[in-house]
Design a protein around this motif. Structure first.
Motif, PDB file in Angstrom:
ATOM      1  N   ASP A  53      56.302  78.445 -53.224  1.00 46.82           N
ATOM      2  CA  ASP A  53      56.876  77.883 -52.001  1.00 46.82           C
ATOM      3  C   ASP A  53      55.790  77.474 -51.011  1.00 46.82           C
ATOM      4  O   ASP A  53      55.860  76.398 -50.406  1.00 46.82           O
ATOM      5  CB  ASP A  53      57.815  78.895 -51.331  1.00 46.82           C
ATOM      6  N   GLU A  56      53.903  74.391 -52.382  1.00 47.74           N
ATOM      7  CA  GLU A  56      54.736  73.186 -52.352  1.00 47.74           C
ATOM      8  C   GLU A  56      55.219  72.829 -50.943  1.00 47.74           C
ATOM      9  O   GLU A  56      55.765  71.760 -50.739  1.00 47.74           O
ATOM     10  CB  GLU A  56      55.941  73.359 -53.279  1.00 47.74           C
ATOM     11  N   SER A  58      57.675  74.062 -49.380  1.00 39.73           N
ATOM     12  CA  SER A  58      59.127  74.180 -49.282  1.00 39.73           C
ATOM     13  C   SER A  58      59.638  74.977 -50.473  1.00 39.73           C
ATOM     14  O   SER A  58      59.034  74.968 -51.544  1.00 39.73           O
ATOM     15  CB  SER A  58      59.767  72.786 -49.298  1.00 39.73           C
ATOM     16  N   GLN A  59      60.778  75.625 -50.289  1.00 40.56           N
ATOM     17  CA  GLN A  59      61.409  76.323 -51.407  1.00 40.56           C
ATOM     18  C   GLN A  59      61.909  75.337 -52.464  1.00 40.56           C
ATOM     19  O   GLN A  59      62.202  75.727 -53.586  1.00 40.56           O
ATOM     20  CB  GLN A  59      62.567  77.211 -50.916  1.00 40.56           C
ATOM     21  N   SER A  60      61.967  74.064 -52.124  1.00 39.27           N
ATOM     22  CA  SER A  60      62.362  73.062 -53.127  1.00 39.27           C
ATOM     23  C   SER A  60      61.352  73.005 -54.269  1.00 39.27           C
ATOM     24  O   SER A  60      61.718  72.647 -55.398  1.00 39.27           O
ATOM     25  CB  SER A  60      62.502  71.678 -52.489  1.00 39.27           C
ATOM     26  N   TYR A  90      67.521  75.342 -47.136  1.00 40.63           N
ATOM     27  CA  TYR A  90      66.108  75.694 -47.310  1.00 40.63           C
ATOM     28  C   TYR A  90      65.394  74.912 -48.412  1.00 40.63           C
ATOM     29  O   TYR A  90      64.167  74.925 -48.474  1.00 40.63           O
ATOM     30  CB  TYR A  90      65.940  77.206 -47.502  1.00 40.63           C
ATOM     31  N   THR A  91      66.110  74.188 -49.273  1.00 43.02           N
ATOM     32  CA  THR A  91      65.449  73.359 -50.293  1.00 43.02           C
ATOM     33  C   THR A  91      65.534  71.867 -49.960  1.00 43.02           C
ATOM     34  O   THR A  91      65.171  71.037 -50.778  1.00 43.02           O
ATOM     35  CB  THR A  91      66.058  73.580 -51.698  1.00 43.02           C
ATOM     36  N   ARG A  92      65.993  71.526 -48.779  1.00 37.14           N
ATOM     37  CA  ARG A  92      66.187  70.110 -48.442  1.00 37.14           C
ATOM     38  C   ARG A  92      64.871  69.349 -48.279  1.00 37.14           C
ATOM     39  O   ARG A  92      64.772  68.186 -48.647  1.00 37.14           O
ATOM     40  CB  ARG A  92      67.037  69.980 -47.173  1.00 37.14           C
ATOM     41  N   LYS A  93      63.872  69.992 -47.763  1.00 40.44           N
ATOM     42  CA  LYS A  93      62.577  69.328 -47.577  1.00 40.44           C
ATOM     43  C   LYS A  93      61.934  69.119 -48.956  1.00 40.44           C
ATOM     44  O   LYS A  93      61.847  70.043 -49.759  1.00 40.44           O
ATOM     45  CB  LYS A  93      61.672  70.203 -46.700  1.00 40.44           C
ATOM     46  N   PRO A  95      59.253  68.773 -52.031  1.00 35.38           N
ATOM     47  CA  PRO A  95      58.014  69.500 -52.321  1.00 35.38           C
ATOM     48  C   PRO A  95      56.796  68.593 -52.170  1.00 35.38           C
ATOM     49  O   PRO A  95      56.897  67.364 -52.232  1.00 35.38           O
ATOM     50  CB  PRO A  95      58.195  69.941 -53.769  1.00 35.38           C
ATOM     51  N   ASP A 133      63.524  63.675 -44.662  1.00 32.66           N
ATOM     52  CA  ASP A 133      63.691  64.276 -45.985  1.00 32.66           C
ATOM     53  C   ASP A 133      64.142  63.248 -47.021  1.00 32.66           C
ATOM     54  O   ASP A 133      63.610  63.213 -48.134  1.00 32.66           O
ATOM     55  CB  ASP A 133      64.681  65.440 -45.929  1.00 32.66           C
TER      56      ASP A 133
END
Length: 180
Positions: A53, A56, A58-60, A90-93, A95, A133
């Motif tokens: 995370d 990257e 982000s959690q994406s 939280y995964t929208r952004k 990587p 995003d």
């Protein structure tokens, strides 16, 4: 956490690949398998997931790496099947480094947006982040879908006057590589 599997755990990956193969064997006409996060903010924070995370941004990144691995595992046996995943909360952004495979669909969720203004209106604080995003995802992803929320969450039965933004939003989606 009990609410989200660890996506860097090799056992989790093998379990999910096995389950996806079982689903596809039982449903030979399936074209999309959806592998998404739980609808909460409880992402895994083990040292391995946290390292990915952070790398990257982000959690994406952790999610896309996981989904890519599943997509790679099935692509030869199921060349017409795509793996769908969310870019949600939280995964929208997008990587910073990993890129979704050609057989991966990223379904960008617009839940935080303001529906009184077009999404492209970056003067609207609620839409500015989503705008950034979607532009970021279209640079790295060949198949973007949008889960478009057009409701008034405080009262689902209340009329929501979003008619003025429907056309500009659809145009914005088309301009930014949205396929579904």
């Amino acid at each position: 956490t009990p609410n989200q599997l660890c996506l860097t755990n090799p056992g989790t990956l093998q379990l999910v690949i096995r389950e996806v193969r079982d689903i596809l064997a039982a449903n030979p006409d399936a074209q999309i398998i959806s592998l998404t996060q739980h609808d909460n903010g409880d992402y895994c924070q083990c040292p391995n997931c946290k390292a990915v995370d952070e790398y990257e941004g982000s959690q994406s990144g952790t999610m896309i790496r996981f989904v890519n691995a599943v997509a790679d595992a099935i692509k030869d046996d199921y060349p017409n099947v795509s793996i769908d995943t969310f870019a949600y909360t939280y995964t929208r952004k997008p990587p910073l480094h990993v890129v979704p495979r050609d057989n991966v669909i990223v379904r960008l969720c617009s839940i935080e947006c303001c529906w009184a203004h077009p999404i492209r209106d970056t003067n609207c604080a609620d839409n500015a982040a989503f705008n950034a995003d979607i532009i970021g995802w279209q640079k790295i992803c060949k198949r973007i879908y949008v889960w478009d929320y057009t409701t008034f969450f405080a009262n689902f039965l209340d009329v929501f006057p979003n008619f003025g933004v429907l056309q500009p939003n659809l145009q914005f989606f088309a301009e930014n590589n949205v396929k579904g």
